[in-house]
Design a protein around this motif. Structure first.
Motif, mmCIF file in Angstrom:
data_model
loop_
_atom_site.group_PDB
_atom_site.id
_atom_site.type_symbol
_atom_site.label_atom_id
_atom_site.label_comp_id
_atom_site.label_asym_id
_atom_site.label_seq_id
_atom_site.Cartn_x
_atom_site.Cartn_y
_atom_site.Cartn_z
ATOM 1 N N PRO A 1 -36.512 0.054 -19.866
ATOM 2 C CA PRO A 1 -37.597 -0.150 -20.841
ATOM 3 C C PRO A 1 -37.255 -1.143 -21.933
ATOM 4 N N PHE A 2 -35.939 -1.350 -22.228
ATOM 5 C CA PHE A 2 -35.586 -2.302 -23.271
ATOM 6 C C PHE A 2 -35.486 -3.730 -22.733
ATOM 7 N N LEU A 3 -35.754 -3.922 -21.417
ATOM 8 C CA LEU A 3 -35.796 -5.257 -20.832
ATOM 9 C C LEU A 3 -37.128 -5.448 -20.110
ATOM 10 N N PRO A 4 -38.219 -5.536 -20.842
ATOM 11 C CA PRO A 4 -39.535 -5.619 -20.225
ATOM 12 C C PRO A 4 -39.747 -6.960 -19.534
ATOM 13 N N ALA A 5 -40.529 -6.928 -18.450
ATOM 14 C CA ALA A 5 -40.893 -8.179 -17.787
ATOM 15 C C ALA A 5 -41.850 -8.939 -18.693
ATOM 16 N N VAL A 6 -41.599 -10.228 -18.869
ATOM 17 C CA VAL A 6 -42.412 -11.045 -19.765
ATOM 18 C C VAL A 6 -43.148 -12.096 -18.948
ATOM 19 N N PRO A 7 -44.483 -12.100 -18.987
ATOM 20 C CA PRO A 7 -45.242 -13.131 -18.253
ATOM 21 C C PRO A 7 -44.837 -14.526 -18.701
ATOM 22 N N LEU A 8 -44.911 -15.476 -17.776
ATOM 23 C CA LEU A 8 -44.480 -16.837 -18.061
ATOM 24 C C LEU A 8 -45.235 -17.434 -19.241
ATOM 25 N N GLU A 9 -46.539 -17.169 -19.335
ATOM 26 C CA GLU A 9 -47.316 -17.759 -20.419
ATOM 27 C C GLU A 9 -46.877 -17.207 -21.788
ATOM 28 N N VAL A 10 -46.476 -15.929 -21.824
ATOM 29 C CA VAL A 10 -45.988 -15.347 -23.072
ATOM 30 C C VAL A 10 -44.621 -15.925 -23.416
ATOM 31 N N LEU A 11 -43.768 -16.059 -22.405
ATOM 32 C CA LEU A 11 -42.445 -16.649 -22.618
ATOM 33 C C LEU A 11 -42.568 -18.078 -23.142
ATOM 34 N N THR A 12 -43.517 -18.823 -22.576
ATOM 35 C CA THR A 12 -43.755 -20.199 -23.025
ATOM 36 C C THR A 12 -44.249 -20.219 -24.466
ATOM 37 N N ALA A 13 -45.133 -19.301 -24.790
ATOM 38 C CA ALA A 13 -45.659 -19.237 -26.166
ATOM 39 C C ALA A 13 -44.544 -18.923 -27.163
ATOM 40 N N ILE A 14 -43.658 -17.992 -26.796
ATOM 41 C CA ILE A 14 -42.538 -17.651 -27.679
ATOM 42 C C ILE A 14 -41.622 -18.859 -27.865
ATOM 43 N N PHE A 15 -41.335 -19.553 -26.754
ATOM 44 C CA PHE A 15 -40.471 -20.737 -26.829
ATOM 45 C C PHE A 15 -41.075 -21.794 -27.747
ATOM 46 N N LEU A 16 -42.359 -22.065 -27.573
ATOM 47 C CA LEU A 16 -43.006 -23.089 -28.390
ATOM 48 C C LEU A 16 -43.024 -22.693 -29.866
ATOM 49 N N PHE A 17 -43.297 -21.434 -30.135
ATOM 50 C CA PHE A 17 -43.288 -20.970 -31.527
ATOM 51 C C PHE A 17 -41.906 -21.159 -32.137
ATOM 52 N N CYS A 18 -40.882 -20.732 -31.410
ATOM 53 C CA CYS A 18 -39.513 -20.827 -31.929
ATOM 54 C C CYS A 18 -39.107 -22.281 -32.133
ATOM 55 N N PHE A 19 -39.436 -23.143 -31.174
ATOM 56 C CA PHE A 19 -39.015 -24.543 -31.288
ATOM 57 C C PHE A 19 -39.759 -25.261 -32.410
ATOM 58 N N VAL A 20 -41.073 -25.108 -32.449
ATOM 59 C CA VAL A 20 -41.860 -25.813 -33.459
ATOM 60 C C VAL A 20 -41.482 -25.344 -34.863
ATOM 61 N N SER A 21 -41.333 -24.034 -35.045
ATOM 62 C CA SER A 21 -40.971 -23.536 -36.372
ATOM 63 C C SER A 21 -39.546 -23.937 -36.745
ATOM 64 N N SER A 22 -38.680 -24.138 -35.741
ATOM 65 C CA SER A 22 -37.295 -24.528 -36.016
ATOM 66 C C SER A 22 -37.140 -26.018 -36.278
ATOM 67 N N VAL A 23 -37.980 -26.843 -35.663
ATOM 68 C CA VAL A 23 -37.815 -28.296 -35.781
ATOM 69 C C VAL A 23 -38.579 -28.872 -36.968
ATOM 70 N N THR A 24 -39.522 -28.132 -37.511
ATOM 71 C CA THR A 24 -40.286 -28.631 -38.661
ATOM 72 C C THR A 24 -39.427 -28.572 -39.927
ATOM 73 N N PRO A 25 -39.773 -29.390 -40.941
ATOM 74 C CA PRO A 25 -38.936 -29.456 -42.149
ATOM 75 C C PRO A 25 -38.750 -28.104 -42.814
ATOM 76 N N GLY A 26 -37.549 -27.887 -43.277
ATOM 77 C CA GLY A 26 -37.198 -26.656 -43.966
ATOM 78 C C GLY A 26 -35.770 -26.775 -44.472
ATOM 79 N N PRO A 27 -35.272 -25.769 -45.176
ATOM 80 C CA PRO A 27 -33.924 -25.852 -45.736
ATOM 81 C C PRO A 27 -32.839 -26.186 -44.715
ATOM 82 N N ASN A 28 -32.845 -25.503 -43.554
ATOM 83 C CA ASN A 28 -31.809 -25.780 -42.558
ATOM 84 C C ASN A 28 -31.825 -27.238 -42.111
ATOM 85 N N ASN A 29 -33.000 -27.738 -41.767
ATOM 86 C CA ASN A 29 -33.084 -29.100 -41.240
ATOM 87 C C ASN A 29 -32.768 -30.144 -42.305
ATOM 88 N N LEU A 30 -33.233 -29.930 -43.521
ATOM 89 C CA LEU A 30 -32.924 -30.872 -44.583
ATOM 90 C C LEU A 30 -31.419 -30.893 -44.878
#
Length: 208
Positions: free
Chosen positions: A7-36
């Motif tokens: 139960p702690f390793l649920p199957a994740v649909p590809l579209e949800v996995l893609t959405a999570i990846f895009l959210f993480c990448f876009v929020s990580s690559v946009t300007p912020g303290p770490n990137n500056l």
């Protein structure tokens, strides 16, 4: 024997996995303290010497996201004053870092004064990075609202995965800027600009 996943390793649909990846990448690559900060480090110290800083961001933020999803958000829900106090502490520390960046340029040529942030320093910084808190809590709210262990760990791992390409863009950009800033005065102006942008990055977080 059952082939069902734990139960702690649920199957994740590809579209949800893609959405999570895009959210993480876009929020990580946009300007912020770490990137500056890694951009300023790339300009002052180069890519190789900034690698520990970058890896510390990925490791520290992944651990923070996991702990946010597994309990810290409940603390903030119960005691909003704790979150408010945390944001004040974050703002104060970012002002200190902005001062450090502004004074990183060499006075008369040569290598920049100071040292790049270490792995442990970068990992610890995530706990006083206001954008990191907002990113982590937003990701958990959107993609792990029930705070399932598997979903929380997936989000944490995804943030760690996208850290290297996202931060590398800014480090390399800083390196390119350094090539254009041959005179110490120009590098000093660049560092002051990065410091001002770091302070400005607090504005959307304060009013979040």
């Amino acid at each position: 024997m059952s082939n069902a996943m734990p139960p702690f390793l649920p199957a994740v649909p590809l579209e949800v996995l893609t959405a999570i990846f895009l959210f993480c990448f876009v929020s990580s690559v946009t300007p912020g303290p770490n990137n500056l900060m890694v951009m300023a480090s790339g300009a002052n110290f180069g890519y190789r010497r900034t690698v520990p800083h970058m890896l510390g961001i990925g490791a520290g933020f992944s651990v923070m996201v996991a702990l946010v999803g597994l309990g810290l958000m409940q603390v903030f829900d119960l005691y909003p004053v704790v979150r408010q106090g945390l944001m004040v502490a974050c703002a104060a520390y970012l002002l200190y870092l902005a001062w450090k960046i502004a004074h990183a340029a060499p006075p008369e040529g040569g290598d920049a004064t100071g040292r790049p942030m270490t792995f442990l320093q970068a990992a610890a910084f995530q706990w006083v990075n206001p954008k990191a808190w907002v990113m982590g809590m937003s990701a958990i709210t959107l993609y792990a609202p029930d705070r399932n262990l598997g979903a929380v760990l997936l989000i944490a791992a995804m943030f760690g995965l996208v850290c290297i390409p996202a931060n590398s863009v800014w480090i390399l950009l800083g390196q390119e800027v350094r090539r254009l800033l041959h005179r110490p005065g120009l590098l000093r102006a660049f560092n002051w600009t990065m410091a001002a942008l770091l302070v400005a990055s607090l504005i959307p977080v304060i009013y979040h």
